[in-house]
Scaffold this motif. Structure first.
Motif, PDB file in Angstrom:
ATOM      1  N   GLU A  82       0.146   7.924   1.682  1.00 48.54           N
ATOM      2  CA  GLU A  82       1.023   9.006   1.257  1.00 48.54           C
ATOM      3  C   GLU A  82       1.103  10.073   2.339  1.00 48.54           C
ATOM      4  O   GLU A  82       0.188  10.228   3.151  1.00 48.54           O
ATOM      5  CB  GLU A  82       0.493   9.647  -0.028  1.00 48.54           C
ATOM      6  N   ALA A  97       8.614   3.888  -1.987  1.00 50.95           N
ATOM      7  CA  ALA A  97       9.184   4.843  -2.949  1.00 50.95           C
ATOM      8  C   ALA A  97       8.835   4.533  -4.396  1.00 50.95           C
ATOM      9  O   ALA A  97       7.671   4.323  -4.743  1.00 50.95           O
ATOM     10  CB  ALA A  97      10.695   4.915  -2.752  1.00 50.95           C
ATOM     11  N   GLY A  98       9.868   4.484  -5.266  1.00 52.80           N
ATOM     12  CA  GLY A  98       9.655   4.305  -6.703  1.00 52.80           C
ATOM     13  C   GLY A  98       8.852   3.074  -7.065  1.00 52.80           C
ATOM     14  O   GLY A  98       7.927   3.154  -7.889  1.00 52.80           O
ATOM     15  N   PRO A  99       9.192   1.914  -6.529  1.00 54.07           N
ATOM     16  CA  PRO A  99       8.391   0.717  -6.843  1.00 54.07           C
ATOM     17  C   PRO A  99       6.922   0.858  -6.475  1.00 54.07           C
ATOM     18  O   PRO A  99       6.043   0.374  -7.191  1.00 54.07           O
ATOM     19  CB  PRO A  99       9.079  -0.374  -6.014  1.00 54.07           C
ATOM     20  N   SER A 100       6.625   1.541  -5.383  1.00 55.38           N
ATOM     21  CA  SER A 100       5.230   1.779  -5.004  1.00 55.38           C
ATOM     22  C   SER A 100       4.549   2.656  -6.048  1.00 55.38           C
ATOM     23  O   SER A 100       3.431   2.359  -6.493  1.00 55.38           O
ATOM     24  CB  SER A 100       5.158   2.461  -3.637  1.00 55.38           C
ATOM     25  N   ALA A 101       5.217   3.725  -6.466  1.00 55.97           N
ATOM     26  CA  ALA A 101       4.632   4.616  -7.475  1.00 55.97           C
ATOM     27  C   ALA A 101       4.367   3.859  -8.771  1.00 55.97           C
ATOM     28  O   ALA A 101       3.328   4.059  -9.418  1.00 55.97           O
ATOM     29  CB  ALA A 101       5.566   5.800  -7.729  1.00 55.97           C
ATOM     30  N   ALA A 102       5.284   2.977  -9.170  1.00 51.37           N
ATOM     31  CA  ALA A 102       5.108   2.217 -10.410  1.00 51.37           C
ATOM     32  C   ALA A 102       3.896   1.303 -10.330  1.00 51.37           C
ATOM     33  O   ALA A 102       3.177   1.112 -11.331  1.00 51.37           O
ATOM     34  CB  ALA A 102       6.367   1.399 -10.702  1.00 51.37           C
TER      35      ALA A 102
END
Length: 369
Positions: free
Chosen positions: A223, A249-254
Protein backbone atom coordinates in the motif's frame (compact mmCIF):
# COMPACT_ATOMS: atom_id res chain seq x y z
CA UNK A 1 -28.38 -1.32 32.80
CA UNK A 2 -27.23 1.23 30.26
CA UNK A 3 -25.22 4.06 31.87
CA UNK A 4 -25.30 7.35 30.00
CA UNK A 5 -21.93 8.55 31.27
CA UNK A 6 -18.87 7.52 33.25
CA UNK A 7 -20.32 8.60 36.60
CA UNK A 8 -23.37 6.41 36.11
CA UNK A 9 -21.12 3.55 35.02
CA UNK A 10 -19.04 3.86 38.19
CA UNK A 11 -22.15 3.99 40.37
CA UNK A 12 -23.62 0.89 38.69
CA UNK A 13 -20.43 -1.06 39.34
CA UNK A 14 -20.21 0.14 42.94
CA UNK A 15 -23.80 -0.98 43.51
CA UNK A 16 -23.00 -4.42 42.09
CA UNK A 17 -19.85 -4.67 44.21
CA UNK A 18 -21.90 -4.01 47.36
CA UNK A 19 -24.40 -6.76 46.57
CA UNK A 20 -23.59 -10.23 47.88
CA UNK A 21 -23.27 -12.45 44.84
CA UNK A 22 -23.57 -9.46 42.53
CA UNK A 23 -22.13 -9.95 39.05
CA UNK A 24 -22.16 -7.99 35.81
CA UNK A 25 -22.13 -9.17 32.23
CA UNK A 26 -20.40 -6.44 30.23
CA UNK A 27 -21.83 -5.89 26.75
CA UNK A 28 -20.68 -3.46 24.05
CA UNK A 29 -22.31 -4.18 20.71
CA UNK A 30 -22.35 -7.93 21.32
CA UNK A 31 -20.62 -8.59 18.00
CA UNK A 32 -17.35 -10.12 19.30
CA UNK A 33 -18.57 -12.24 22.22
CA UNK A 34 -17.29 -15.82 22.27
CA UNK A 35 -18.00 -18.70 24.62
CA UNK A 36 -21.00 -19.02 26.95
CA UNK A 37 -22.37 -15.69 28.19
CA UNK A 38 -21.11 -14.84 31.71
CA UNK A 39 -23.63 -14.84 34.53
CA UNK A 40 -24.85 -11.55 35.90
CA UNK A 41 -26.90 -8.44 35.21
CA UNK A 42 -26.27 -7.04 31.72
CA UNK A 43 -24.38 -3.76 31.74
CA UNK A 44 -24.34 -2.10 28.31
CA UNK A 45 -21.73 0.47 27.33
CA UNK A 46 -23.58 1.79 24.25
CA UNK A 47 -24.65 4.89 26.20
CA UNK A 48 -21.00 5.97 26.54
CA UNK A 49 -20.94 7.17 22.95
CA UNK A 50 -19.48 10.04 20.99
CA UNK A 51 -16.21 11.31 19.54
CA UNK A 52 -14.84 13.87 21.99
CA UNK A 53 -11.63 14.76 20.14
CA UNK A 54 -10.34 14.33 16.62
CA UNK A 55 -7.18 16.15 15.61
CA UNK A 56 -6.04 15.01 12.14
CA UNK A 57 -2.83 17.03 12.44
CA UNK A 58 -1.95 15.26 15.70
CA UNK A 59 -3.01 11.87 14.30
CA UNK A 60 -5.27 11.35 17.33
CA UNK A 61 -8.89 10.42 17.96
CA UNK A 62 -10.68 10.00 21.30
CA UNK A 63 -14.11 8.42 21.67
CA UNK A 64 -16.46 6.95 24.24
CA UNK A 65 -16.23 3.19 24.50
CA UNK A 66 -19.78 2.74 23.26
CA UNK A 67 -19.21 4.72 20.05
CA UNK A 68 -20.03 2.61 16.99
CA UNK A 69 -16.90 1.55 15.12
CA UNK A 70 -18.52 2.69 11.87
CA UNK A 71 -18.88 6.22 13.28
CA UNK A 72 -15.19 6.34 14.19
CA UNK A 73 -14.13 5.03 10.79
CA UNK A 74 -16.40 7.47 8.96
CA UNK A 75 -14.98 10.44 10.88
CA UNK A 76 -11.43 9.33 10.16
CA UNK A 77 -12.25 8.90 6.47
CA UNK A 78 -13.27 12.57 6.30
CA UNK A 79 -9.71 13.42 7.34
CA UNK A 80 -8.16 10.91 4.94
CA UNK A 81 -7.09 8.71 7.85
CA UNK A 82 -7.81 5.28 9.35
CA UNK A 83 -7.21 3.02 12.31
CA UNK A 84 -3.91 1.32 11.45
CA UNK A 85 -4.76 -2.22 12.57
CA UNK A 86 -7.59 -3.10 10.13
CA UNK A 87 -10.47 -4.08 12.43
CA UNK A 88 -12.12 -7.39 11.46
CA UNK A 89 -15.90 -7.72 11.22
CA UNK A 90 -16.69 -11.22 12.51
CA UNK A 91 -20.47 -10.93 12.74
CA UNK A 92 -21.19 -13.34 9.89
CA UNK A 93 -18.52 -15.77 11.08
CA UNK A 94 -19.85 -15.84 14.65
CA UNK A 95 -23.52 -15.55 13.73
CA UNK A 96 -23.86 -12.25 15.58
CA UNK A 97 -25.96 -9.17 14.99
CA UNK A 98 -25.62 -5.72 16.42
CA UNK A 99 -23.33 -2.74 16.08
CA UNK A 100 -19.62 -3.09 16.77
CA UNK A 101 -18.32 -0.53 19.27
CA UNK A 102 -14.84 0.92 19.57
CA UNK A 103 -14.66 -0.27 23.18
CA UNK A 104 -15.45 -3.81 22.07
CA UNK A 105 -12.63 -3.58 19.55
CA UNK A 106 -10.22 -2.73 22.38
CA UNK A 107 -11.63 -5.31 24.78
CA UNK A 108 -11.01 -8.03 22.17
CA UNK A 109 -7.76 -6.48 20.86
CA UNK A 110 -9.35 -7.04 17.45
CA UNK A 111 -6.67 -6.80 14.75
CA UNK A 112 -6.66 -7.73 11.07
CA UNK A 113 -4.11 -8.58 8.35
CA UNK A 114 -2.21 -5.29 8.67
CA UNK A 115 -1.02 -6.30 12.14
CA UNK A 116 2.19 -7.68 10.63
CA UNK A 117 3.16 -4.17 9.57
CA UNK A 118 1.23 -1.71 11.75
CA UNK A 119 0.88 -3.74 14.94
CA UNK A 120 -2.22 -4.83 16.84
CA UNK A 121 -5.02 -2.71 18.27
CA UNK A 122 -3.08 -2.36 21.55
CA UNK A 123 -0.14 -0.86 19.65
CA UNK A 124 -2.29 2.03 18.36
CA UNK A 125 -4.06 2.58 21.69
CA UNK A 126 -2.52 5.54 23.53
CA UNK A 127 -4.98 6.18 26.35
CA UNK A 128 -7.91 4.66 28.22
CA UNK A 129 -10.40 5.56 30.92
CA UNK A 130 -12.13 2.67 32.67
CA UNK A 131 -13.96 1.72 35.84
CA UNK A 132 -12.57 -1.18 37.86
CA UNK A 133 -14.52 -3.78 39.82
CA UNK A 134 -14.67 -1.56 42.88
CA UNK A 135 -16.28 1.30 40.93
CA UNK A 136 -13.12 3.43 40.81
CA UNK A 137 -12.49 5.52 37.67
CA UNK A 138 -8.96 4.98 36.38
CA UNK A 139 -7.17 6.93 33.65
CA UNK A 140 -3.99 5.78 31.94
CA UNK A 141 -2.07 7.14 28.97
CA UNK A 142 -3.24 10.34 27.35
CA UNK A 143 -5.16 11.98 24.55
CA UNK A 144 -2.06 12.66 22.44
CA UNK A 145 0.92 10.43 21.77
CA UNK A 146 3.45 12.49 23.78
CA UNK A 147 1.39 12.13 26.97
CA UNK A 148 1.69 8.35 27.33
CA UNK A 149 3.27 7.92 30.78
CA UNK A 150 3.08 5.75 33.88
CA UNK A 151 2.24 2.07 34.18
CA UNK A 152 1.03 0.64 30.88
CA UNK A 153 -2.54 -0.18 31.82
CA UNK A 154 -3.43 0.82 28.26
CA UNK A 155 -1.89 -2.38 26.91
CA UNK A 156 -3.30 -4.40 29.80
CA UNK A 157 -6.89 -3.41 29.02
CA UNK A 158 -6.56 -4.37 25.34
CA UNK A 159 -7.69 -7.98 25.07
CA UNK A 160 -8.97 -8.21 28.67
CA UNK A 161 -12.57 -8.81 27.50
CA UNK A 162 -14.03 -6.68 30.28
CA UNK A 163 -12.63 -8.87 33.05
CA UNK A 164 -10.40 -6.18 34.62
CA UNK A 165 -12.50 -3.10 34.11
CA UNK A 166 -15.21 -1.52 31.97
CA UNK A 167 -13.87 0.89 29.39
CA UNK A 168 -15.47 4.32 29.24
CA UNK A 169 -13.13 6.14 26.82
CA UNK A 170 -10.33 5.17 24.43
CA UNK A 171 -7.73 7.20 22.53
CA UNK A 172 -5.88 6.09 19.41
CA UNK A 173 -3.08 7.22 17.21
CA UNK A 174 -4.21 7.00 13.58
CA UNK A 175 -2.49 6.99 10.19
CA UNK A 176 -3.16 8.43 6.72
CA UNK A 177 -5.12 6.28 4.29
CA UNK A 178 -2.90 5.07 1.41
CA UNK A 179 -3.52 6.31 -2.10
CA UNK A 180 -3.60 2.84 -3.66
CA UNK A 181 -2.99 -0.82 -2.91
CA UNK A 182 -2.05 -3.87 -4.95
CA UNK A 183 -1.66 -7.57 -4.22
CA UNK A 184 0.71 -10.15 -5.61
CA UNK A 185 -0.83 -13.64 -5.89
CA UNK A 186 0.71 -16.99 -6.73
CA UNK A 187 -0.51 -20.59 -6.55
CA UNK A 188 1.73 -22.44 -4.11
CA UNK A 189 0.52 -25.92 -3.19
CA UNK A 190 3.35 -26.70 -0.74
CA UNK A 191 2.80 -24.93 2.63
CA UNK A 192 6.56 -24.98 3.30
CA UNK A 193 7.17 -23.07 0.08
CA UNK A 194 4.31 -20.71 0.97
CA UNK A 195 5.87 -19.84 4.33
CA UNK A 196 9.22 -19.34 2.63
CA UNK A 197 7.70 -16.91 0.11
CA UNK A 198 5.82 -14.95 2.78
CA UNK A 199 8.89 -14.76 5.01
CA UNK A 200 11.02 -13.57 2.11
CA UNK A 201 8.48 -10.87 1.26
CA UNK A 202 8.10 -9.72 4.86
CA UNK A 203 11.87 -9.59 5.26
CA UNK A 204 12.27 -7.46 2.13
CA UNK A 205 12.48 -3.64 2.16
CA UNK A 206 9.20 -3.30 0.24
CA UNK A 207 6.85 -2.78 3.24
CA UNK A 208 4.41 -5.62 2.78
CA UNK A 209 1.19 -4.92 4.71
CA UNK A 210 -0.51 -8.27 4.23
CA UNK A 211 0.82 -11.82 3.83
CA UNK A 212 -1.68 -14.68 3.71
CA UNK A 213 -2.04 -18.24 2.45
CA UNK A 214 -5.57 -19.18 1.39
CA UNK A 215 -6.74 -22.08 -0.76
CA UNK A 216 -3.26 -22.93 -1.96
CA UNK A 217 -2.55 -19.32 -2.93
CA UNK A 218 -0.08 -16.87 -1.39
CA UNK A 219 -1.26 -13.26 -1.27
CA UNK A 220 1.04 -10.31 -0.56
CA UNK A 221 -0.24 -6.73 -0.24
CA UNK A 222 1.57 -3.42 -0.72
CA UNK A 223 0.00 0.00 0.00
CA UNK A 224 1.03 3.62 -0.43
CA UNK A 225 1.48 6.28 -3.10
CA UNK A 226 0.74 5.07 -6.63
CA UNK A 227 4.29 5.40 -7.94
CA UNK A 228 5.79 3.75 -4.89
CA UNK A 229 3.34 0.84 -4.99
CA UNK A 230 4.02 0.23 -8.69
CA UNK A 231 7.77 0.15 -8.06
CA UNK A 232 7.59 -2.05 -4.95
CA UNK A 233 5.16 -4.53 -6.50
CA UNK A 234 7.47 -4.94 -9.48
CA UNK A 235 10.58 -5.25 -7.35
CA UNK A 236 8.95 -7.78 -5.02
CA UNK A 237 7.72 -9.90 -7.93
CA UNK A 238 11.26 -9.90 -9.34
CA UNK A 239 12.68 -10.89 -5.96
CA UNK A 240 10.28 -13.81 -5.55
CA UNK A 241 10.67 -15.21 -9.07
CA UNK A 242 8.26 -16.25 -11.79
CA UNK A 243 4.57 -17.07 -11.40
CA UNK A 244 3.25 -13.97 -9.61
CA UNK A 245 0.24 -12.00 -10.85
CA UNK A 246 -0.89 -8.54 -9.76
CA UNK A 247 -4.38 -7.69 -8.46
CA UNK A 248 -5.03 -3.97 -8.19
CA UNK A 249 -7.46 -1.48 -6.62
CA UNK A 250 -10.95 -2.73 -5.71
CA UNK A 251 -10.34 -6.43 -6.36
CA UNK A 252 -7.25 -6.28 -4.14
CA UNK A 253 -9.23 -4.66 -1.32
CA UNK A 254 -11.94 -7.33 -1.63
CA UNK A 255 -9.34 -10.08 -1.24
CA UNK A 256 -8.20 -8.64 2.08
CA UNK A 257 -11.70 -7.97 3.42
CA UNK A 258 -12.41 -11.67 2.82
CA UNK A 259 -9.28 -12.65 4.74
CA UNK A 260 -9.87 -10.08 7.50
CA UNK A 261 -13.44 -11.25 8.12
CA UNK A 262 -12.79 -14.97 7.42
CA UNK A 263 -15.65 -14.86 4.94
CA UNK A 264 -14.90 -18.37 3.66
CA UNK A 265 -16.29 -19.85 6.90
CA UNK A 266 -19.42 -17.72 7.19
CA UNK A 267 -22.56 -19.84 7.19
CA UNK A 268 -20.57 -23.09 7.11
CA UNK A 269 -20.96 -25.90 9.64
CA UNK A 270 -18.29 -26.87 12.14
CA UNK A 271 -16.26 -25.39 14.96
CA UNK A 272 -14.04 -22.40 14.20
CA UNK A 273 -10.64 -22.09 15.88
CA UNK A 274 -8.23 -19.17 15.92
CA UNK A 275 -4.71 -20.57 16.25
CA UNK A 276 -1.54 -18.58 16.95
CA UNK A 277 1.82 -20.22 16.24
CA UNK A 278 5.26 -19.35 14.92
CA UNK A 279 4.93 -18.81 11.15
CA UNK A 280 7.50 -21.54 10.53
CA UNK A 281 5.17 -24.02 12.28
CA UNK A 282 2.27 -23.34 9.92
CA UNK A 283 2.97 -26.36 7.63
CA UNK A 284 3.06 -28.75 10.60
CA UNK A 285 -0.22 -27.33 11.94
CA UNK A 286 -1.91 -27.69 8.56
CA UNK A 287 -0.78 -31.31 8.37
CA UNK A 288 -2.18 -31.99 11.84
CA UNK A 289 -5.49 -30.34 10.98
CA UNK A 290 -5.99 -32.78 8.12
CA UNK A 291 -9.12 -32.00 6.12
CA UNK A 292 -10.04 -28.87 8.08
CA UNK A 293 -10.55 -25.76 5.98
CA UNK A 294 -7.98 -23.08 6.81
CA UNK A 295 -7.21 -19.42 6.24
CA UNK A 296 -3.64 -18.47 7.19
CA UNK A 297 -2.79 -14.83 7.90
CA UNK A 298 0.10 -12.84 9.42
CA UNK A 299 2.69 -14.66 7.32
CA UNK A 300 1.50 -18.00 8.71
CA UNK A 301 1.38 -16.94 12.37
CA UNK A 302 -2.42 -16.82 12.53
CA UNK A 303 -4.43 -19.83 11.35
CA UNK A 304 -8.21 -19.88 11.19
CA UNK A 305 -9.50 -23.46 11.03
CA UNK A 306 -13.02 -24.75 10.40
CA UNK A 307 -13.20 -28.25 11.86
CA UNK A 308 -16.14 -30.59 11.21
CA UNK A 309 -14.63 -33.91 12.35
CA UNK A 310 -13.72 -34.65 16.00
CA UNK A 311 -10.21 -33.28 16.53
CA UNK A 312 -8.22 -32.36 19.63
CA UNK A 313 -7.04 -29.00 18.33
CA UNK A 314 -5.54 -27.88 21.63
CA UNK A 315 -3.71 -31.17 21.99
CA UNK A 316 -2.22 -30.68 18.53
CA UNK A 317 -1.16 -27.11 19.23
CA UNK A 318 0.23 -28.11 22.62
CA UNK A 319 2.64 -30.49 20.89
CA UNK A 320 3.76 -27.87 18.39
CA UNK A 321 3.71 -24.72 20.53
CA UNK A 322 1.22 -21.87 20.47
CA UNK A 323 -2.36 -21.41 21.59
CA UNK A 324 -5.87 -21.88 20.22
CA UNK A 325 -9.08 -19.97 20.90
CA UNK A 326 -12.43 -21.59 20.18
CA UNK A 327 -14.23 -18.78 18.40
CA UNK A 328 -17.35 -20.72 17.48
CA UNK A 329 -18.27 -24.08 19.00
CA UNK A 330 -20.34 -26.91 17.56
CA UNK A 331 -22.00 -29.88 19.26
CA UNK A 332 -18.74 -31.80 19.37
CA UNK A 333 -16.95 -29.20 21.49
CA UNK A 334 -19.80 -27.45 23.29
CA UNK A 335 -18.12 -27.92 26.68
CA UNK A 336 -14.62 -26.89 25.56
CA UNK A 337 -13.52 -23.53 27.06
CA UNK A 338 -13.32 -20.72 24.51
CA UNK A 339 -10.02 -19.46 25.89
CA UNK A 340 -7.05 -21.76 26.24
CA UNK A 341 -6.30 -22.67 29.88
CA UNK A 342 -3.26 -20.78 31.12
CA UNK A 343 -0.02 -22.32 32.31
CA UNK A 344 0.27 -22.25 36.13
CA UNK A 345 2.72 -19.33 36.23
CA UNK A 346 0.60 -17.22 33.89
CA UNK A 347 -2.57 -18.19 35.75
CA UNK A 348 -1.01 -16.93 38.99
CA UNK A 349 -0.21 -13.57 37.38
CA UNK A 350 -3.73 -13.35 35.97
CA UNK A 351 -5.26 -14.12 39.36
CA UNK A 352 -3.16 -11.40 40.93
CA UNK A 353 -4.30 -8.84 38.38
CA UNK A 354 -7.94 -9.77 38.84
CA UNK A 355 -7.60 -9.55 42.61
CA UNK A 356 -6.23 -6.03 42.19
CA UNK A 357 -8.69 -4.70 39.60
CA UNK A 358 -11.79 -6.75 40.42
CA UNK A 359 -11.46 -8.02 44.01
CA UNK A 360 -15.07 -9.22 44.21
CA UNK A 361 -14.89 -11.02 40.85
CA UNK A 362 -18.02 -9.33 39.52
CA UNK A 363 -16.89 -8.38 36.00
CA UNK A 364 -17.68 -11.05 33.39
CA UNK A 365 -17.09 -13.86 35.92
CA UNK A 366 -15.82 -17.10 34.41
CA UNK A 367 -15.36 -15.68 30.92
CA UNK A 368 -11.60 -16.17 30.71
CA UNK A 369 -11.19 -18.97 33.23
Amino acid sequence: MKPANELELAEAIRDAARDVGGALRIVGGGTRAIGPAPAGVVLETAGLSGISLYEPGALTIVAGAGTPLAEVEAELAKGGQRLPFEVPDLRRLLGREGVSTIGGVVAANASGPRRIQAGACRDSLIGVRFVDGAGTVIKNGGRVMKNVTGYDLVKLMAGSHGCLGVLSEVAFKVLPRPEVEATLICDVLDPVAAVRAMSQALGSPFEVTGAAYVGGQVRLRIEGMAGSVAYRIGALAKLLGAGWDVVEAGPSAALWVAIRDVQAFAGQLGAVWRISVKPSDMPQVLTGLGTAQTVCDWGGGLIWARVEEPLDVRGLIGQIGGHATLMRADAGCATVPAFQPEAPAIAALTAGLRAKFDPRGILNPGLMG
